[in-house]
Write a protein that holds these residues in place. Structure first.
Motif, PDB file in Angstrom:
ATOM      1  N   VAL A  72     -33.523 -46.581  23.711  1.00 63.88           N
ATOM      2  CA  VAL A  72     -33.483 -45.813  24.677  1.00 63.88           C
ATOM      3  C   VAL A  72     -32.145 -45.651  24.321  1.00 63.88           C
ATOM      4  N   VAL A  73     -31.632 -44.177  24.896  1.00 59.06           N
ATOM      5  CA  VAL A  73     -30.081 -43.449  25.014  1.00 59.06           C
ATOM      6  C   VAL A  73     -29.645 -43.346  26.319  1.00 59.06           C
ATOM      7  N   ARG A  74     -31.241 -42.833  27.211  1.00 57.76           N
ATOM      8  CA  ARG A  74     -30.838 -41.930  28.441  1.00 57.76           C
ATOM      9  C   ARG A  74     -32.109 -41.744  28.277  1.00 57.76           C
ATOM     10  N   ILE A  75     -32.144 -42.388  30.270  1.00 56.25           N
ATOM     11  CA  ILE A  75     -33.242 -42.055  30.529  1.00 56.25           C
ATOM     12  C   ILE A  75     -32.885 -41.127  32.340  1.00 56.25           C
ATOM     13  N   ALA A  76     -33.562 -39.560  31.968  1.00 59.90           N
ATOM     14  CA  ALA A  76     -32.972 -38.611  32.934  1.00 59.90           C
ATOM     15  C   ALA A  76     -34.063 -37.917  34.158  1.00 59.90           C
ATOM     16  N   THR A  77     -33.370 -38.537  34.692  1.00 64.55           N
ATOM     17  CA  THR A  77     -34.810 -37.989  36.263  1.00 64.55           C
ATOM     18  C   THR A  77     -34.195 -36.628  36.802  1.00 64.55           C
ATOM     19  N   MET A  78     -34.676 -36.404  37.364  1.00 64.05           N
ATOM     20  CA  MET A  78     -34.800 -34.890  37.991  1.00 64.05           C
ATOM     21  C   MET A  78     -33.339 -35.179  39.617  1.00 64.05           C
ATOM     22  N   ASP A  79     -33.015 -36.477  39.578  1.00 67.50           N
ATOM     23  CA  ASP A  79     -31.903 -36.732  40.309  1.00 67.50           C
ATOM     24  C   ASP A  79     -30.302 -37.598  40.362  1.00 67.50           C
ATOM     25  N   GLY A  80     -30.516 -36.960  38.342  1.00 65.12           N
ATOM     26  CA  GLY A  80     -29.533 -38.088  37.416  1.00 65.12           C
ATOM     27  C   GLY A  80     -30.055 -38.784  36.697  1.00 65.12           C
ATOM     28  N   ASP A  81     -29.389 -39.782  36.146  1.00 67.98           N
ATOM     29  CA  ASP A  81     -29.078 -40.313  35.430  1.00 67.98           C
ATOM     30  C   ASP A  81     -29.142 -41.793  35.764  1.00 67.98           C
ATOM     31  N   LEU A  82     -30.611 -42.824  35.087  1.00 74.44           N
ATOM     32  CA  LEU A  82     -30.428 -44.036  36.027  1.00 74.44           C
ATOM     33  C   LEU A  82     -30.564 -45.155  34.531  1.00 74.44           C
ATOM     34  N   PRO A  83     -29.606 -45.982  34.704  1.00 74.61           N
ATOM     35  CA  PRO A  83     -29.431 -47.347  33.892  1.00 74.61           C
ATOM     36  C   PRO A  83     -31.506 -48.313  33.788  1.00 74.61           C
ATOM     37  N   LYS A  84     -31.740 -48.109  34.484  1.00 80.72           N
ATOM     38  CA  LYS A  84     -33.376 -49.048  34.262  1.00 80.72           C
ATOM     39  C   LYS A  84     -34.572 -48.007  35.026  1.00 80.72           C
ATOM     40  N   ALA A  85     -35.642 -47.563  34.661  1.00 75.97           N
ATOM     41  CA  ALA A  85     -36.445 -47.107  34.921  1.00 75.97           C
ATOM     42  C   ALA A  85     -37.910 -48.296  35.528  1.00 75.97           C
ATOM     43  N   ALA A  86     -38.680 -48.225  36.483  1.00 75.53           N
ATOM     44  CA  ALA A  86     -39.765 -49.362  36.819  1.00 75.53           C
ATOM     45  C   ALA A  86     -40.991 -48.105  37.071  1.00 75.53           C
ATOM     46  N   ALA A  87     -42.157 -48.697  36.821  1.00 76.93           N
ATOM     47  CA  ALA A  87     -43.227 -48.237  37.375  1.00 76.93           C
ATOM     48  C   ALA A  87     -43.641 -47.644  38.618  1.00 76.93           C
ATOM     49  N   GLY A  88     -44.137 -46.256  38.750  1.00 78.92           N
ATOM     50  CA  GLY A  88     -44.330 -45.233  39.208  1.00 78.92           C
ATOM     51  C   GLY A  88     -42.903 -44.057  39.170  1.00 78.92           C
ATOM     52  N   GLN A  89     -41.940 -44.104  38.736  1.00 75.77           N
ATOM     53  CA  GLN A  89     -40.719 -43.254  38.446  1.00 75.77           C
ATOM     54  C   GLN A  89     -41.184 -42.573  36.990  1.00 75.77           C
ATOM     55  N   ALA A  90     -41.066 -40.983  37.594  1.00 77.61           N
ATOM     56  CA  ALA A  90     -41.318 -39.741  36.566  1.00 77.61           C
ATOM     57  C   ALA A  90     -40.150 -39.835  35.737  1.00 77.61           C
ATOM     58  N   ILE A  91     -39.819 -40.473  34.663  1.00 80.76           N
ATOM     59  CA  ILE A  91     -38.883 -39.936  33.816  1.00 80.76           C
ATOM     60  C   ILE A  91     -38.431 -38.868  32.550  1.00 80.76           C
ATOM     61  N   ALA A  92     -37.508 -38.873  31.625  1.00 81.21           N
ATOM     62  CA  ALA A  92     -37.365 -38.279  30.422  1.00 81.21           C
ATOM     63  C   ALA A  92     -36.437 -39.404  29.491  1.00 81.21           C
ATOM     64  N   LEU A  93     -37.198 -40.010  28.654  1.00 80.52           N
ATOM     65  CA  LEU A  93     -36.605 -41.118  28.051  1.00 80.52           C
ATOM     66  C   LEU A  93     -35.948 -40.021  26.474  1.00 80.52           C
ATOM     67  N   GLN A  94     -34.397 -39.890  26.581  1.00 82.19           N
ATOM     68  CA  GLN A  94     -34.304 -39.670  24.962  1.00 82.19           C
ATOM     69  C   GLN A  94     -33.696 -41.003  24.165  1.00 82.19           C
ATOM     70  N   LEU A  95     -33.568 -40.870  23.197  1.00 84.32           N
ATOM     71  CA  LEU A  95     -34.029 -41.789  22.187  1.00 84.32           C
ATOM     72  C   LEU A  95     -32.450 -40.953  20.937  1.00 84.32           C
ATOM     73  N   ASP A  96     -32.762 -42.710  20.854  1.00 85.44           N
ATOM     74  CA  ASP A  96     -31.568 -42.110  19.916  1.00 85.44           C
ATOM     75  C   ASP A  96     -31.806 -41.761  18.119  1.00 85.44           C
ATOM     76  N   HIS A  97     -33.140 -41.583  17.657  1.00 78.99           N
ATOM     77  CA  HIS A  97     -33.639 -40.901  16.815  1.00 78.99           C
ATOM     78  C   HIS A  97     -34.918 -40.132  17.411  1.00 78.99           C
ATOM     79  N   ASP A  98     -35.515 -38.975  16.863  1.00 81.24           N
ATOM     80  CA  ASP A  98     -36.619 -38.816  17.148  1.00 81.24           C
ATOM     81  C   ASP A  98     -37.691 -39.774  16.777  1.00 81.24           C
ATOM     82  N   ILE A  99     -38.821 -39.638  17.377  1.00 84.68           N
ATOM     83  CA  ILE A  99     -40.233 -39.756  17.082  1.00 84.68           C
ATOM     84  C   ILE A  99     -41.182 -39.160  17.181  1.00 84.68           C
ATOM     85  N   ASP A 100     -42.625 -38.683  15.806  1.00 79.91           N
ATOM     86  CA  ASP A 100     -43.676 -37.806  15.907  1.00 79.91           C
ATOM     87  C   ASP A 100     -44.339 -38.230  17.064  1.00 79.91           C
TER      88      ASP A 100
END
Length: 325
Positions: free
Chosen positions: A284-312
């Motif tokens: 994981v290189v980035r955890i993006a949310t509607m309110d900005g990036d996070l260093p950490k995310a936990a249960a119940g949070q809506a996020i988008a993970l950006q990875l260091d390379h694509d996985i299918d």
């Protein structure tokens, strides 16, 4: 599994119970095609919710009847997509809300067809409880087992087996007890905290929101009573990390985000994740949310993970930690 209404000694919980919390309850409905999910939820809305009179009148005036009866087709209250109306099936997740005197409910209705199972997985990530529907004439099927495995995978720990269409087997206790026993065997393979079987007839309303006079042998709760007693599962920060993927986001440049709601556990930038099906992993290189990036995310949070390379992976996939796959 705790089997409500059973005469035999009831086993204890399958796993330690978490602290009980109050609040609105989100529940998923799932099952095989034609087991009656839409009719069951429509009946629950009809009997227990404060529907507007024009909604009731639209159902009455439609002329559509529940199969083999003169009763209205209650499934009309749930089939909201035009494509679903044309095909007579549920092809995507549908959300409904209703209130009783005691609490608010959020219904997450999932498709039954095998090819739409990934939609069920993404809907399950939001649920506190799942209603697994089966036809009393056929009992636990392959799709039931598949759905139970997915519920366990995404962290749904409370399950109701709704044994529907009991009217078509003469409200037989023997039929119900056999299905209940099969369900108990299935549930012991998974980490459910609470699992109960309820015999009902969605069309006629037996044990949906009112107790059935045709099944006096059943001493457990109605479906609505059970839902009203079920606590919201609250946060699941202490569980293993699970992220059911709901969509893949792109910005037209370099960003590719695997989006969903964390159903349990935590994840931080720099940590590894793995697709539980394919075994592909990435950092994981980035955890993006509607309110900005996070260093950490936990249960119940809506996020988008950006990875260091694509996985299918795509909608319906589940990400986990490599050591808790």
């Amino acid at each position: 599994m705790s089997a409500a209404g059973s005469a035999e000694e009831k086993p204890g919980p399958l796993q330690p119970e978490p602290p009980r919390e109050r609040g609105h309850l989100r529940f998923l409905t799932c099952g095989s095609v034609d087991d009656g999910k839409s009719t069951l939820i429509g009946r629950l809305l009809w009997d227990a919710s404060d529907l507007y009179e024009d909604q009731r009148e639209n159902v009455r005036r439609s002329g559509r009847k529940a199969a083999g009866t003169d009763l209205p087709d209650f499934s009309m209250l749930l089939d909201g997509l035009v494509a679903e109306r044309e095909q007579g099936i549920t092809i995507d997740i549908a959300w409904k809300y209703f209130d009783t005197e005691t609490r608010r409910f959020v219904i997450i209705d999932s498709p039954g067809h095998e090819q739409y199972t990934r939609n069920m997985a993404s809907g399950a990530s939001h649920a506190d409880l799942a209603i697994l529907l089966v036809d009393a004439r056929s009992g636990v099927k392959k799709q039931t087992k598949r759905h139970a495995a997915i519920l366990d995978l995404v962290g749904v720990k409370r399950v109701v087996l709704a044994v529907n269409k009991m009217d078509l087997v003469g409200y037989s206790e023997d039929v119900f007890r056999q299905i209940e026993a099969d369900f108990r065997t299935l549930c012991w393979k998974f980490g459910f905290w609470d699992a109960v079987a309820i015999p009902l007839s969605a069309v006629f309303g037996d044990n949906v929101s009112t107790r059935s006079t045709a099944m006096s042998w059943y001493a457990g709760d109605t479906l609505l009573e059970h839902l009203e007693k079920t606590p919201s599962h609250g946060s699941a920060h202490d569980g293993a990390f699970r992220l059911p993927i709901q969509t893949v986001l792109r910005d037209g440049r370099d960003f590719r985000g695997l989006a969903g709601t964390v159903s349990s556990g935590e994840i931080a930038v720099g940590e590894q994740v793995i697709d539980v099906l394919s075994g592909e992993s990435a950092k994981v290189v980035r955890i993006a949310t509607m309110d900005g990036d996070l260093p950490k995310a936990a249960a119940g949070q809506a996020i988008a993970l950006q990875l260091d390379h694509d996985i299918d992976v795509s909608r319906g996939a589940v990400l986990a930690r490599p050591d808790a796959r």
